[in-house]
Design a protein around this motif. Structure first.
Motif, mmCIF file in Angstrom:
data_model
loop_
_atom_site.group_PDB
_atom_site.id
_atom_site.type_symbol
_atom_site.label_atom_id
_atom_site.label_comp_id
_atom_site.label_asym_id
_atom_site.label_seq_id
_atom_site.Cartn_x
_atom_site.Cartn_y
_atom_site.Cartn_z
ATOM 1 N N TYR A 134 -7.875 -17.942 28.692
ATOM 2 C CA TYR A 134 -7.020 -18.894 27.080
ATOM 3 C C TYR A 134 -7.322 -17.808 26.163
ATOM 4 O O TYR A 134 -6.567 -18.461 25.075
ATOM 5 N N GLU A 135 -9.297 -18.355 25.872
ATOM 6 C CA GLU A 135 -9.080 -17.645 24.955
ATOM 7 C C GLU A 135 -9.240 -16.525 23.870
ATOM 8 O O GLU A 135 -8.908 -16.272 22.895
ATOM 9 N N ILE A 136 -9.992 -15.377 25.829
ATOM 10 C CA ILE A 136 -9.457 -14.228 24.976
ATOM 11 C C ILE A 136 -7.562 -14.193 25.219
ATOM 12 O O ILE A 136 -6.508 -13.046 23.946
ATOM 13 N N ALA A 137 -6.471 -14.592 25.530
ATOM 14 C CA ALA A 137 -4.999 -15.001 25.310
ATOM 15 C C ALA A 137 -4.886 -14.904 24.080
ATOM 16 O O ALA A 137 -4.097 -14.329 23.170
ATOM 17 N N ILE A 138 -5.897 -15.891 23.486
ATOM 18 C CA ILE A 138 -5.530 -16.558 22.281
ATOM 19 C C ILE A 138 -6.007 -15.003 21.179
ATOM 20 O O ILE A 138 -4.827 -14.927 20.168
ATOM 21 N N PHE A 181 -3.777 -10.633 17.744
ATOM 22 C CA PHE A 181 -3.857 -8.631 17.720
ATOM 23 C C PHE A 181 -2.504 -8.463 17.585
ATOM 24 O O PHE A 181 -2.549 -7.850 16.648
ATOM 25 N N SER A 182 -2.058 -8.372 18.189
ATOM 26 C CA SER A 182 -0.585 -8.200 18.652
ATOM 27 C C SER A 182 0.107 -8.883 17.031
ATOM 28 O O SER A 182 1.133 -8.210 17.033
ATOM 29 N N GLU A 183 0.496 -9.825 17.365
ATOM 30 C CA GLU A 183 1.594 -10.071 15.704
ATOM 31 C C GLU A 183 0.818 -9.639 14.563
ATOM 32 O O GLU A 183 1.838 -9.387 13.921
ATOM 33 N N ALA A 184 -0.455 -9.573 14.452
ATOM 34 C CA ALA A 184 -1.203 -8.982 13.720
ATOM 35 C C ALA A 184 -0.701 -6.930 13.492
ATOM 36 O O ALA A 184 -0.989 -6.277 12.379
ATOM 37 N N LEU A 185 -0.530 -6.502 14.007
ATOM 38 C CA LEU A 185 -0.414 -5.049 14.806
ATOM 39 C C LEU A 185 0.931 -4.491 14.036
ATOM 40 O O LEU A 185 0.790 -3.739 13.136
ATOM 41 N N SER A 186 2.199 -5.240 13.755
ATOM 42 C CA SER A 186 2.790 -4.892 13.502
ATOM 43 C C SER A 186 4.657 -5.853 13.744
ATOM 44 O O SER A 186 3.982 -6.289 14.503
ATOM 45 N N HIS A 241 -8.462 -1.844 21.556
ATOM 46 C CA HIS A 241 -9.609 -2.433 20.323
ATOM 47 C C HIS A 241 -10.677 -3.357 20.972
ATOM 48 O O HIS A 241 -11.500 -3.275 20.002
ATOM 49 N N ALA A 242 -10.458 -4.338 21.815
ATOM 50 C CA ALA A 242 -11.390 -4.822 22.965
ATOM 51 C C ALA A 242 -12.824 -4.142 22.858
ATOM 52 O O ALA A 242 -14.119 -4.822 22.431
ATOM 53 N N LEU A 243 -12.351 -2.683 23.744
ATOM 54 C CA LEU A 243 -13.562 -2.036 23.780
ATOM 55 C C LEU A 243 -14.738 -1.500 22.853
ATOM 56 O O LEU A 243 -15.614 -1.341 22.733
ATOM 57 N N LYS A 244 -13.887 -1.673 21.925
ATOM 58 C CA LYS A 244 -14.587 -0.829 20.719
ATOM 59 C C LYS A 244 -15.259 -2.007 19.669
ATOM 60 O O LYS A 244 -16.318 -2.082 19.834
#
Length: 466
Positions: free
Chosen positions: A135-139, A144-149, A220-223
């Motif tokens: 759940y924390e990762i989903a948040i 991340f997705s909302e900030a992407l574009s 993104h998470a891997l980096k």
């Protein structure tokens, strides 16, 4: 990094339900928790693997147990080299865990029980802890997705982002170089308008935008966050035989190479030839292929060839034949003409698929006779009372004697170091020869008997070779 798991969106169909923390997410959480907490001093590998079968059984609750269907579901969901024999090994454990209910007093058939699939996570706190981590990762994924574009911002709940990410991780080659280096392109939609498209393989029910977001977030998470990257890696590895079984077989020694010589009993050889039907061949072929891969020789005795000829000729010459071959012909699964060809020359057909013939008699190789004498052969023959046909009884006693003589008193508890074995689907023969050899003093109860049931073989290969 781990590579792909399921290759199509139907591999675990039935697991995806409502848009809250759905059954797929719960399954992933539970399996992930079990992987991370494997061990605790237990050496019961089969019991530890039951969690992987639970979602598959839950989808078939209330149905009669069909080992072929369960094996197919496991292969589809996890890409394991799983067959009916291995399912049968799990049956007593599944009954103990309440997943199977006997349909008759003899327990020869079962129903899949109506059972709460989540009950296994009565590692409760562990399962809840993992779900909380998801759940924390989903948040983080949502932010991340909302900030992407603005174009890729999707008005969905955290739970929906969680389900999207887990489905993508489980169904897509999430950590392959191909998917991390996804491509973007432009094409016209149905109205003629140019729109951006994402070059991610279309193997899930997710939309292009969702796959794009998942790929970008994992990249993104891997980096930026190795800890999250490791969790995502572990989720993606849930369906991988190469990672899951490596974890689960820690108490079992792996086998990479063996000089074992495996002789096929006639019914198994007929299954491998395809005269017992397509399903029967698909059940045994992977076992034989894996034996060859690790260096084992797969052969057949001349006496078993004669049994194949007799059996197939009886089917072809009987107006109302019975047995697997007769049923396969009736289903249109195998051509009668092909059965006739095999009946006339099984040795050539077996040689063509890499199973040569060993021609031996009880009188040859005098130096080996002392390892299983003529008198011991006669006692074994007399003990095989379940065989009413004297030719079948002679065959079973003879080939069992060959195995014991070729072993030259070699004794081991490791199947892959036994030197020579006969592979059979006849449980009575396997049990009786073991008991008789112990009575005759030519082996002790804990060592590998001359005749090994296919169920034992299949499970040993699956657990120890990967």
């Amino acid at each position: 990094m781990p590579r792909s798991i399921a290759k199509n969106g139907v591999a675990m169909s039935g697991l995806v339900e409502s848009r809250t923390i759905n059954r797929l997410t719960k399954t992933a959480a539970r399996v992930y928790a079990i992987l991370d907490n494997f061990g605790n001093g237990s050496t019961d590998v089969i019991d530890r693997l039951i969690p992987f079968l639970e979602p598959i059984l839950a989808a078939r609750a209330g149905q009669p147990l069909n080992t072929g269907d369960i094996a197919a579901d496991v292969r589809a969901a996890y890409k394991w080299n799983f067959n009916e024999d291995i399912v049968e090994v799990f049956v007593p454990r599944l009954e103990q865990h309440g997943w199977l209910v006997a349909r008759d007093p003899a327990k020869s058939s079962y129903f899949v029980a109506q059972k709460n699939e989540v009950s296994l996570a009565d590692s409760g706190e562990i399962g809840e802890g993992v779900i909380k981590r998801f759940y924390e990762i989903a948040i983080d994924f949502k932010k991340f997705s909302e900030a992407l574009s603005p174009l890729t911002a999707l008005p969905r709940s955290v739970e929906e982002f969680q389900d999207i990410l887990i489905e993508w991780l489980i169904y897509v080659e999430a950590f392959s170089e191909h998917n991390l280096n996804f491509t973007l392109g432009v094409q016209k939609d149905s109205s003629g308008t140019l729109r951006q498209v994402v070059g991610v393989p279309d193997i899930t029910t997710l939309r292009d935008e969702e796959k794009f977001l998942c790929a970008r977030y994992v990249q993104h998470a891997l980096k930026s966050n190795p800890e999250v990257g490791e969790v995502l890696s572990r989720i993606a590895s849930i369906g991988l035989l190469t990672e899951v079984v490596q974890d689960f077989v820690k108490p079992v020694s792996q086998i990479e190479k063996s000089d074992l010589v495996v002789y096929l009993d006639a019914p198994i050889a007929m299954e491998l030839l395809g005269v017992s039907g397509k399903a029967a061949r698909e059940n045994i072929a992977p076992i034989v292929d894996e034996l060859k891969r690790i260096g084992c020789q797969v052969r057949i005795y001349g006496q078993s060839l004669q049994e194949i000829k007799a059996t197939l000729s009886a089917v072809l010459g009987n107006a109302r034949p019975t047995g697997p071959t007769a049923q396969a012909i009736a289903r249109g699964d195998v051509m009668r003409s092909f059965v006739a060809e095999v009946a006339s020359d099984p040795e050539t057909f077996l040689a063509q698929i890499g199973v040569p013939t060993t021609h031996r008699t009880l009188e040859q190789n005098p130096s080996e006779i002392s390892y299983f004498t003529e008198g011991q052969y006669q006692e074994l023959y007399a003990a095989i009372t379940f065989q009413q046909n004297p030719h079948a009884r002679e065959h079973d006693a003879t080939v069992s004697t060959f195995i014991m003589r070729q072993r030259r008193k070699k004794s081991t508890r490791d199947l892959f170091e036994a030197g020579f074995v006969l592979l059979t689907k006849n449980g009575l023969l396997a049990q009786l020869t073991q008991r008789k050899c112990v009575e005759l003093g030519v082996m002790i109860p804990s060592t590998i008997p001359p005749v090994v049931h296919r169920r034992v073989f299949s499970t040993s290969i699956w657990l120890r070779t990967g």
